[in-house]
Write a protein that holds these residues in place. Structure first.
Motif, short mmCIF file in Angstrom:
data_model
loop_
_atom_site.label_atom_id
_atom_site.label_comp_id
_atom_site.label_asym_id
_atom_site.label_seq_id
_atom_site.Cartn_x
_atom_site.Cartn_y
_atom_site.Cartn_z
N LEU A 138 0.82 -1.16 0.08
CA LEU A 138 -0.06 -0.03 0.06
C LEU A 138 0.76 1.22 0.00
O LEU A 138 0.48 2.54 -0.83
N GLN A 139 1.95 1.15 0.63
CA GLN A 139 2.86 2.38 0.75
C GLN A 139 3.63 2.75 -0.51
O GLN A 139 3.68 3.77 -0.94
N ARG A 140 4.17 1.47 -1.10
CA ARG A 140 4.65 1.81 -2.48
C ARG A 140 3.71 1.95 -3.83
O ARG A 140 4.34 1.89 -4.71
N GLY A 141 2.36 1.53 -3.47
CA GLY A 141 1.50 1.85 -4.72
C GLY A 141 1.45 0.68 -5.33
O GLY A 141 1.06 0.84 -6.53
N VAL A 142 1.94 -0.60 -4.86
CA VAL A 142 1.75 -2.00 -5.73
C VAL A 142 0.46 -2.05 -5.73
O VAL A 142 -0.05 -2.74 -6.67
N ILE A 143 -0.62 -1.74 -4.65
CA ILE A 143 -1.82 -1.97 -4.79
C ILE A 143 -2.63 -0.71 -4.13
O ILE A 143 -1.89 0.17 -3.62
N ASP A 144 -3.70 -0.48 -4.58
CA ASP A 144 -4.35 0.80 -4.13
C ASP A 144 -5.35 0.48 -2.77
O ASP A 144 -5.72 1.54 -2.23
N GLY A 145 -5.81 -0.73 -2.71
CA GLY A 145 -6.49 -0.87 -1.58
C GLY A 145 -6.19 -2.43 -1.31
O GLY A 145 -5.82 -3.38 -1.97
N GLY A 146 -6.84 -2.82 -0.01
CA GLY A 146 -6.68 -4.32 0.39
C GLY A 146 -7.25 -4.43 1.70
O GLY A 146 -7.49 -3.61 2.60
N GLU A 147 -7.64 -5.68 2.00
CA GLU A 147 -8.12 -6.10 3.42
C GLU A 147 -7.18 -7.23 4.03
O GLU A 147 -6.24 -7.71 3.47
N PHE A 148 -7.21 -7.01 5.23
CA PHE A 148 -6.62 -8.11 6.16
C PHE A 148 -7.51 -8.86 6.91
O PHE A 148 -7.88 -10.12 6.87
N SER A 149 -7.96 -8.25 8.13
CA SER A 149 -8.98 -8.80 9.00
C SER A 149 -9.88 -7.70 9.29
O SER A 149 -10.18 -6.94 8.91
N GLY A 150 -10.14 -8.06 10.96
CA GLY A 150 -10.97 -6.76 11.69
C GLY A 150 -10.16 -5.81 11.92
O GLY A 150 -8.94 -5.84 11.82
N PRO A 151 -10.79 -4.69 12.67
CA PRO A 151 -9.83 -3.42 13.04
C PRO A 151 -8.55 -3.86 14.12
O PRO A 151 -7.69 -3.23 13.75
N LYS A 152 -8.85 -4.65 15.00
CA LYS A 152 -7.74 -4.96 15.80
C LYS A 152 -6.71 -5.59 15.08
O LYS A 152 -5.37 -5.19 15.48
N ALA A 153 -6.78 -6.82 14.48
CA ALA A 153 -5.89 -7.26 13.55
C ALA A 153 -5.34 -6.43 12.53
O ALA A 153 -4.16 -6.36 12.13
N ASP A 154 -5.95 -5.45 11.73
CA ASP A 154 -5.71 -4.57 11.12
C ASP A 154 -4.46 -3.59 11.65
O ASP A 154 -3.57 -3.21 11.09
N ASP A 155 -4.67 -2.96 13.00
CA ASP A 155 -4.28 -2.33 13.64
C ASP A 155 -2.83 -2.88 14.15
O ASP A 155 -1.74 -2.32 14.17
N SER A 156 -2.91 -4.37 14.21
CA SER A 156 -1.40 -4.99 14.44
C SER A 156 -0.39 -4.72 13.28
O SER A 156 0.84 -4.79 13.37
N LEU A 157 -1.06 -4.56 12.11
CA LEU A 157 0.00 -4.30 10.74
C LEU A 157 -0.04 -2.75 10.55
O LEU A 157 0.51 -2.50 9.55
N LYS A 158 -0.73 -1.96 11.30
CA LYS A 158 -0.74 -0.44 11.08
C LYS A 158 -1.04 0.29 9.58
O LYS A 158 -0.73 0.85 9.11
N LEU A 159 -2.18 -0.73 9.25
CA LEU A 159 -2.54 -0.43 7.81
C LEU A 159 -3.01 1.00 7.57
O LEU A 159 -3.22 1.44 6.82
N GLN A 160 -3.87 1.54 8.82
CA GLN A 160 -4.19 2.95 8.72
C GLN A 160 -3.19 4.15 8.56
O GLN A 160 -3.68 4.83 8.19
N GLU A 161 -2.06 3.67 8.82
CA GLU A 161 -0.94 4.65 8.44
C GLU A 161 -0.63 4.86 7.20
O GLU A 161 -0.34 5.72 6.61
#
Length: 375
Positions: free
Chosen positions: A220-243
């Motif tokens: 997501l950071q490098r623009g390889v993809i424009d969007g994506g999913e992983f899991s629920g909010p808590k799990a997403d936060d463990s990857l810091k996707l909101q950054e």
């Protein structure tokens, strides 16, 4: 009768442990072995297992694996211990199924969607599009024939299986720019997990790009993809996707709920004393109930943080787009039922549960899981 009695004893001890009043000498099983254990001997053997995982050490799902093994140890007075290994320590996530099936290790914490290449029925045992909630999975598994589906599918590969958590809905698609329609998604490169979701997305004209979860942030950071999913909010936060993805499109039609569990090599399982099998089953059931409330609460609190403190913008798809998605998902499943009898067996069982639940859902309405007040 012996097995029922053993289950009653173990459940009594489990309740004592969870109430916080258990000790190494509480419970009938403990009392029966206390003197022998103190003398360094017991009628029950010391057993040590290895448990691999599809989850990395920092992943919120890996904490479920660890909690499960902790419960097994508690329920057996420490005589049956299972050591956890995160993804990559014993094998890669993609190797775990075969490692357990072949007996290289005794058990592994998994998400069945990873085994869709072996049989698409495994995907329904771990995720579903636009259908079940976490509570539906939980009820179906323990009360409406779901567990038999797990036993049937994993049994074909020399394994037992026990769910460890039923996951609430995933967050939705996190993206670098807002998504307000299917048309917006058609202009993006998006990462979606699940073979069936990929097929449905293709029907909808959405371009799906394969990206490993461990590479999602960087992609997501490098623009390889424009969007994506992983899991629920808590799990997403463990990857810091909101950054790296400040927009969040809900709801998660591609995974309305999910299941993680533990695969067990059948030969290793059959070698366990009956008391340890009972403790293993009880620990899994306790873990599943405990983690359901934990996941929901964690997702609630993290959602508040993301929206109120971290500036995340949530968007929603219009009703006409959701109607098209719903019909596309259903058609994708019906087509797979025509191809794969195992998939049809699981899907039919899930839909039979939905039929049984229909009247109850109708009269409970918003009170089924609550609603937000206008004030």
């Amino acid at each position: 009768m012996k097995r029922v009695f053993a289950m009653m004893l173990t459940l009594c001890m489990a309740l004592s442990l969870l109430a916080g009043c258990g000790s190494t000498k509480s419970g009938t099983m403990d009392t029966a072995n206390a003197n022998a254990i103190a003398a360094g001997d017991s009628s029950l053997p010391v057993v040590t297992w290895k448990m691999g995982s599809t989850w990395g050490a920092g992943n919120v799902h890996f904490t479920v694996d660890k909690r499960f093994t902790e419960l097994v140890s508690q329920l057996t007075n420490g005589r049956f211990t299972i050591t956890n290994y995160s993804e990559g320590e014993l094998c890669s996530a993609s190797q775990l199924f075969d490692y357990v099936s072949q007996g290289t290790i005794q058990c592994g914490g998994d998400w069945g969607g990873y085994w869709s290449g072996k049989d698409t029925a495994f995907e329904l045992l771990s995720t579903i599009m636009d259908d079940f909630t976490a509570l539906d999975y939980y009820t179906w598994i323990y009360e409406a024939g779901g567990m038999q589906c797990y036993k049937e599918m994993y049994g074909q590969y020399n394994m037992e299986y026990f769910p460890l958590v039923t996951n609430p809905s995933e967050s939705g698609i996190r993206s670098v720019r807002p998504i307000n329609s299917i048309a917006d998604m058609q202009k993006m490169k998006i990462r979606l997990g699940g073979m069936m979701a990929g097929k449905a997305a293709k029907k909808l004209g959405i371009n799906i790009t394969a990206v490993a979860a461990s590479e999602l942030y960087e992609s997501l950071q490098r623009g390889v993809i424009d969007g994506g999913e992983f899991s629920g909010p808590k799990a997403d936060d463990s990857l810091k996707l909101q950054e790296v993805a400040p927009y969040w499109c809900a709801p998660a039609w591609y995974q309305s709920a999910g299941v993680n569990g533990v695969m067990v090599n059948m030969d290793a399982w059959n070698e366990l004393p009956e008391e340890y099998q009972t403790a293993f089953e009880t620990a899994a059931r306790l873990c599943c109930g405990e983690q359901l409330s934990r996941y929901i609460w964690n997702d609630m609190t993290v959602t508040n943080q993301m929206i109120d403190e971290q500036g995340i913008t949530v968007t929603h798809l219009p009703e006409e787009d959701m109607a098209l998605i719903r019909e596309t998902c259903r058609q994708t499943y019906l087509e797979e039922c025509e191809i794969n009898p195992n998939f049809k067996m699981v899907y039919d069982s899930m839909q039979a549960y939905r039929a049984d639940a229909a009247n109850y859902r109708d009269w409970t309405g918003d009170y089924g899981f609550g609603f937000n007040r206008a004030d």
